[in-house]
Design an enzyme around this catalytic site. Structure first.
Site, PDB file in Angstrom:
ATOM      1  CE  LYS A  14      -2.200  -0.892   3.875  1.00 35.55           C
ATOM      2  NZ  LYS A  14      -1.500  -2.119   4.292  1.00 35.55           N
ATOM      3  NE  ARG A  87      -4.301  -1.191   9.516  1.00 32.05           N
ATOM      4  CZ  ARG A  87      -3.137  -0.622   9.187  1.00 32.05           C
ATOM      5  NH1 ARG A  87      -3.091   0.444   8.430  1.00 32.05           N
ATOM      6  NH2 ARG A  87      -2.009  -1.154   9.605  1.00 32.05           N
ATOM      7  NE  ARG A 126       7.559  -2.837   5.954  1.00 31.97           N
ATOM      8  CZ  ARG A 126       6.246  -2.652   6.062  1.00 31.97           C
ATOM      9  NH1 ARG A 126       5.537  -2.254   5.022  1.00 31.97           N
ATOM     10  NH2 ARG A 126       5.635  -2.874   7.219  1.00 31.97           N
ATOM     11  NE  ARG A 159       6.465  -0.573   9.937  1.00 33.80           N
ATOM     12  CZ  ARG A 159       5.291  -0.467   9.329  1.00 33.80           C
ATOM     13  NH1 ARG A 159       5.192   0.140   8.156  1.00 33.80           N
ATOM     14  NH2 ARG A 159       4.204  -0.964   9.875  1.00 33.80           N
ATOM     15  NE  ARG A 170       2.197  -4.811  11.309  1.00 31.39           N
ATOM     16  CZ  ARG A 170       3.202  -4.664  10.433  1.00 31.39           C
ATOM     17  NH1 ARG A 170       4.328  -5.336  10.585  1.00 31.39           N
ATOM     18  NH2 ARG A 170       3.085  -3.833   9.429  1.00 31.39           N
TER      19      ARG A 170
HETATM   20  P1  AMP Z   1       1.035   0.503   8.870  1.00 32.85           P
HETATM   21  O1  AMP Z   1       2.257   1.300   8.629  1.00 32.85           O
HETATM   22  O2  AMP Z   1      -0.144   0.967   8.069  1.00 32.85           O
HETATM   23  O3  AMP Z   1       1.270  -0.975   8.762  1.00 32.85           O
HETATM   24  O4  AMP Z   1       0.632   0.766  10.410  1.00 32.85           O
HETATM   25  C1  AMP Z   1       1.510   0.453  11.478  1.00 32.85           C
HETATM   26  C2  AMP Z   1       0.735   0.389  12.779  1.00 32.85           C
HETATM   27  O5  AMP Z   1       0.117   1.659  13.037  1.00 32.85           O
HETATM   28  C3  AMP Z   1      -0.431  -0.596  12.778  1.00 32.85           C
HETATM   29  O6  AMP Z   1      -0.008  -1.903  13.096  1.00 32.85           O
HETATM   30  C4  AMP Z   1      -1.322  -0.008  13.861  1.00 32.85           C
HETATM   31  O7  AMP Z   1      -0.818  -0.255  15.158  1.00 32.85           O
HETATM   32  C5  AMP Z   1      -1.177   1.486  13.594  1.00 32.85           C
HETATM   33  N1  AMP Z   1      -2.179   1.957  12.621  1.00 32.85           N
HETATM   34  C6  AMP Z   1      -1.958   2.422  11.355  1.00 32.85           C
HETATM   35  N2  AMP Z   1      -3.088   2.798  10.770  1.00 32.85           N
HETATM   36  C7  AMP Z   1      -4.081   2.566  11.687  1.00 32.85           C
HETATM   37  C8  AMP Z   1      -5.485   2.732  11.680  1.00 32.85           C
HETATM   38  N3  AMP Z   1      -6.127   3.220  10.609  1.00 32.85           N
HETATM   39  N4  AMP Z   1      -6.164   2.388  12.796  1.00 32.85           N
HETATM   40  C9  AMP Z   1      -5.541   1.916  13.888  1.00 32.85           C
HETATM   41  N5  AMP Z   1      -4.224   1.717  13.963  1.00 32.85           N
HETATM   42  C10 AMP Z   1      -3.487   2.035  12.864  1.00 32.85           C
END
Ligand code: AMP
Length: 217
Positions: A14, A87, A126, A159, A170
């Site tokens: 994404k 989400r 990654r 990360r 996740r």
């Molecule tokens: P991502 O970089 O999109 O994989 O997000 C990393 C982490 O940020 C996720 O595992 C969640 O803990 C938090 N996160 C990101 N976007 C959201 C969202 N829309 N709602 C809740 N938590 C989020």
């Protein structure tokens, strides 16, 4: 002006596609993951609360995330590209509300579908630049110098949530909370499923072709 939502499991690509598409179509890229990481890096009150959830692979509570999205949208206008938001159903309802209240075009919704084995392979390989947010992959998107960002020279990092135990959590959260959004959007004629197992360019070309078709309509 078009608006886009990118849905997909962690590692589906994404962020990479969002960067390219927001440049091509001049969209405001709204990545809740990046926003949350920035808050954590700056050790804000929000960041401290969010870290407790994101380090464990859990979603940050809806009210916090919806609040930062609304704050951000208050200051910026234009076409939006939502990456990692919504989400879950509650967040999708918040998007519906935003679309209504700001009278913006209904977003095109893309679900980038990638097999679990491929997701795990991508996430464990990654690396990312904490300075300019550029994303690399040690298998097929390798930095020119070992673990150094090509763009800003910063050291690349893994990360914290890209370790296998957290990845599994996740993916579990994705299946239970985010995947049901396909049902939520099932009546929309703007939901598109994309095969995300192919190369970055192939996925990009599929996305661009659908977006261009919609722009012509
Ligand atoms: P991502 O970089 O999109 O994989 O997000 C990393 C982490 O940020 C996720 O595992 C969640 O803990 C938090 N996160 C990101 N976007 C959201 C969202 N829309 N709602 C809740 N938590 C989020």
């Amino acid at each position: 002006m078009i608006n886009i939502i990118l849905l997909g499991a962690p590692g589906a690509g994404k962020g990479t596609q969002a960067n390219k598409l927001s440049n091509k179509y001049n969209l405001i890229h709204i990545s809740t993951g990046d926003m949350i990481r920035e808050e954590i890096k700056n050790n804000t009150i929000f960041g401290k609360r969010a870290k407790m959830f994101s380090d464990k692979g859990l979603l940050v509570p809806d009210e916090l995330v919806i609040e930062i999205i609304k704050n951000k949208l208050y200051f910026v206008g234009g076409g939006y590209l939502f990456d990692g938001f919504p989400r879950n159903v509650k967040q999708a309802e918040a998007v519906d509300e935003i679309v209504k209240s700001k009278s913006i075009a209904c977003p095109l919704i893309f679900y980038i579908d990638v097999s679990e084995d491929e997701l795990i392979k991508r996430l464990t390989n990654r690396r990312y630049c904490p300075n300019c947010n550029k994303i690399y992959n040690l298998l097929n998107n390798i930095p020119r110098r070992d673990e150094i960002c090509d763009f800003c020279g910063n050291n690349l990092i893994m990360r914290k949530d890209d370790v296998i135990e957290v990845i599994r959590k996740r993916l579990e959260v994705f299946c239970s909370e985010t995947y049901p959004l396909l049902e939520y959007y099932s009546n929309s004629d703007k939901l598109y499923k994309i095969d995300g197992n192919s190369s970055e360019n192939e996925v990009y070309n599929q996305l661009v072709s659908i977006i261009d078709d919609n722009i012509k309509k």
